[in-house]
Design a protein around this motif. Structure first.
Motif, mmCIF file in Angstrom:
data_model
loop_
_atom_site.group_PDB
_atom_site.id
_atom_site.type_symbol
_atom_site.label_atom_id
_atom_site.label_comp_id
_atom_site.label_asym_id
_atom_site.label_seq_id
_atom_site.Cartn_x
_atom_site.Cartn_y
_atom_site.Cartn_z
ATOM 1 N N SER A 90 -0.359 -3.292 -2.242
ATOM 2 C CA SER A 90 0.378 -4.183 -1.340
ATOM 3 C C SER A 90 1.473 -4.894 -2.109
ATOM 4 C CB SER A 90 -0.563 -5.232 -0.744
ATOM 5 O OG SER A 90 -1.582 -4.603 -0.004
ATOM 6 N N TYR A 91 2.524 -5.259 -1.397
ATOM 7 C CA TYR A 91 3.593 -6.047 -2.014
ATOM 8 C C TYR A 91 4.320 -6.838 -0.924
ATOM 9 C CZ TYR A 91 7.319 -2.963 -0.321
ATOM 10 O OH TYR A 91 8.202 -2.273 0.477
ATOM 11 N N PRO A 92 4.945 -7.952 -1.303
ATOM 12 C CA PRO A 92 5.717 -8.719 -0.313
ATOM 13 C C PRO A 92 7.136 -8.149 -0.209
ATOM 14 C CG PRO A 92 5.605 -9.922 -2.380
ATOM 15 C CD PRO A 92 4.838 -8.648 -2.579
ATOM 16 N N LYS A 93 7.572 -7.832 0.994
ATOM 17 C CA LYS A 93 8.930 -7.308 1.213
ATOM 18 C C LYS A 93 9.725 -8.322 2.013
ATOM 19 C CE LYS A 93 11.540 -3.375 2.968
ATOM 20 N NZ LYS A 93 12.300 -3.174 1.751
ATOM 21 N N VAL A 94 10.911 -8.608 1.542
ATOM 22 C CA VAL A 94 11.807 -9.507 2.273
ATOM 23 C C VAL A 94 12.692 -8.634 3.152
ATOM 24 C CG1 VAL A 94 13.596 -11.277 2.104
ATOM 25 C CG2 VAL A 94 11.748 -11.207 0.412
ATOM 26 N N LEU A 95 12.586 -8.836 4.459
ATOM 27 C CA LEU A 95 13.370 -8.057 5.416
ATOM 28 C C LEU A 95 14.811 -8.560 5.481
ATOM 29 C CD1 LEU A 95 10.702 -7.831 8.278
ATOM 30 C CD2 LEU A 95 11.174 -6.157 6.472
ATOM 31 N N ARG A 96 15.666 -7.774 6.124
ATOM 32 C CA ARG A 96 17.092 -8.141 6.224
ATOM 33 C C ARG A 96 17.307 -9.521 6.847
ATOM 34 N NH1 ARG A 96 18.023 -2.438 7.876
ATOM 35 N NH2 ARG A 96 18.752 -1.403 6.002
ATOM 36 N N ARG A 138 6.068 -1.323 -16.364
ATOM 37 C CA ARG A 138 7.331 -1.648 -15.675
ATOM 38 C C ARG A 138 7.178 -2.133 -14.245
ATOM 39 N NH1 ARG A 138 12.068 2.583 -17.319
ATOM 40 N NH2 ARG A 138 11.629 2.683 -19.542
ATOM 41 N N VAL A 139 6.159 -1.648 -13.531
ATOM 42 C CA VAL A 139 6.016 -2.051 -12.128
ATOM 43 C C VAL A 139 5.395 -3.445 -12.039
ATOM 44 C CG1 VAL A 139 5.921 0.313 -11.243
ATOM 45 C CG2 VAL A 139 3.794 -0.867 -11.824
ATOM 46 N N HIS A 140 5.713 -4.167 -10.985
ATOM 47 C CA HIS A 140 5.247 -5.544 -10.817
ATOM 48 C C HIS A 140 3.894 -5.659 -10.134
ATOM 49 C CE1 HIS A 140 9.458 -7.539 -11.253
ATOM 50 N NE2 HIS A 140 9.317 -6.508 -12.053
ATOM 51 N N GLU A 141 3.553 -4.686 -9.291
ATOM 52 C CA GLU A 141 2.346 -4.782 -8.477
ATOM 53 C C GLU A 141 1.118 -4.345 -9.278
ATOM 54 O OE1 GLU A 141 6.034 -4.083 -6.266
ATOM 55 O OE2 GLU A 141 5.019 -2.860 -7.753
ATOM 56 N N PRO A 142 0.135 -5.238 -9.456
ATOM 57 C CA PRO A 142 -1.063 -4.904 -10.238
ATOM 58 C C PRO A 142 -1.815 -3.676 -9.716
ATOM 59 C CG PRO A 142 -1.030 -7.253 -9.715
ATOM 60 C CD PRO A 142 0.106 -6.616 -8.968
ATOM 61 N N GLU A 143 -1.887 -3.523 -8.390
ATOM 62 C CA GLU A 143 -2.599 -2.374 -7.821
ATOM 63 C C GLU A 143 -1.864 -1.067 -8.126
ATOM 64 O OE1 GLU A 143 -4.293 -4.253 -3.691
ATOM 65 O OE2 GLU A 143 -2.144 -4.331 -4.079
ATOM 66 N N LEU A 144 -0.531 -1.105 -8.161
ATOM 67 C CA LEU A 144 0.250 0.092 -8.496
ATOM 68 C C LEU A 144 0.079 0.425 -9.980
ATOM 69 C CD1 LEU A 144 2.136 2.370 -7.713
ATOM 70 C CD2 LEU A 144 4.072 0.778 -7.917
ATOM 71 N N ARG A 145 0.016 -0.599 -10.834
ATOM 72 C CA ARG A 145 -0.272 -0.367 -12.260
ATOM 73 C C ARG A 145 -1.569 0.414 -12.409
ATOM 74 N NH1 ARG A 145 0.812 -6.302 -13.383
ATOM 75 N NH2 ARG A 145 3.030 -6.248 -13.817
ATOM 76 N N GLU A 146 -2.593 -0.031 -11.671
ATOM 77 C CA GLU A 146 -3.901 0.602 -11.747
ATOM 78 C C GLU A 146 -3.850 2.050 -11.257
ATOM 79 O OE1 GLU A 146 -7.537 0.699 -13.176
ATOM 80 O OE2 GLU A 146 -6.217 -1.025 -13.371
ATOM 81 N N ILE A 147 -3.045 2.321 -10.231
ATOM 82 C CA ILE A 147 -2.894 3.689 -9.726
ATOM 83 C C ILE A 147 -2.321 4.594 -10.815
ATOM 84 C CG2 ILE A 147 -1.622 5.146 -8.078
ATOM 85 C CD1 ILE A 147 -1.967 2.820 -6.029
ATOM 86 N N PHE A 148 -1.316 4.106 -11.543
ATOM 87 C CA PHE A 148 -0.739 4.904 -12.635
ATOM 88 C C PHE A 148 -1.779 5.215 -13.704
ATOM 89 C CE2 PHE A 148 3.570 3.509 -11.230
ATOM 90 C CZ PHE A 148 4.137 4.769 -11.143
#
Length: 170
Positions: A90-96, A138-148
């Protein structure tokens, strides 16, 4: 819990939006000469953070097909995409409009077969082929780090299983 605290909590829950769903590709290749594993990172167009290709659901396409399509549009890579989820983050996305929403991303592995010279977002992002360990830093999201890191272990096992067994010399 006081009544006021509980009311405030209930009001927050009423206005909280469910996470928005996205689909992503963890693009990888195994170098022919060394057998080394590399993954593809690219920069986001807005903040320049290191990310993997991802996008919103598309009518008529499965989640893994969307991931493969985004990989081509954002990084010009094509290949074989797995239909099983590799992981989620998950990550926070800022919409337009300035609103921040939580996005939940399903990640699919994509073994890159070729890289196009021209594609939709060419020149809008930087791309780099790097190790899973480097990608995790390099990635900011801890869950994505774990996926790598999990992907690195999975691929090490798969690649070791493919290697011919060494027969000791007598």
């Amino acid at each position: 819990m006081t009544l006021l605290t509980r009311l405030a909590s209930d009001v927050q829950l009423m206005f909280r939006r469910p996470p928005r769903q996205q689909y992503a590709a963890l693009c990888y290749r195994v170098k022919k000469k060394t057998g080394g594993l590399e993954v593809l990172l690219l920069t986001s167009r807005d903040t320049g953070r290191w990310v993997i290709p991802k996008g919103w659901p598309m009518d008529g396409r499965s989640a893994y097909e969307v991931a493969a399509r985004e990989a081509f549009e954002e990084a010009g890579v094509r290949g074989i995409v797995e239909n099983e989820i590799l992981g989620t983050y998950s990550y926070p996305k800022v919409l337009r409009n300035g609103l921040s929403v939580t996005c939940k991303v399903q990640v699919y592995a994509l073994e890159v077969a070729n890289i196009a010279k021209n594609f939709k977002e060419k020149g809008e992002r930087k791309t780099e082929w790097i190790s899973c360990d480097e990608a995790a830093t390099r990635v900011h999201e801890p869950e994505l780090r774990e996926i790598f890191l999990l992907f690195k272990r999975r691929m090490a096992e798969q690649l070791a299983a493919r290697m011919p067994k060494q027969i000791p010399a007598e």
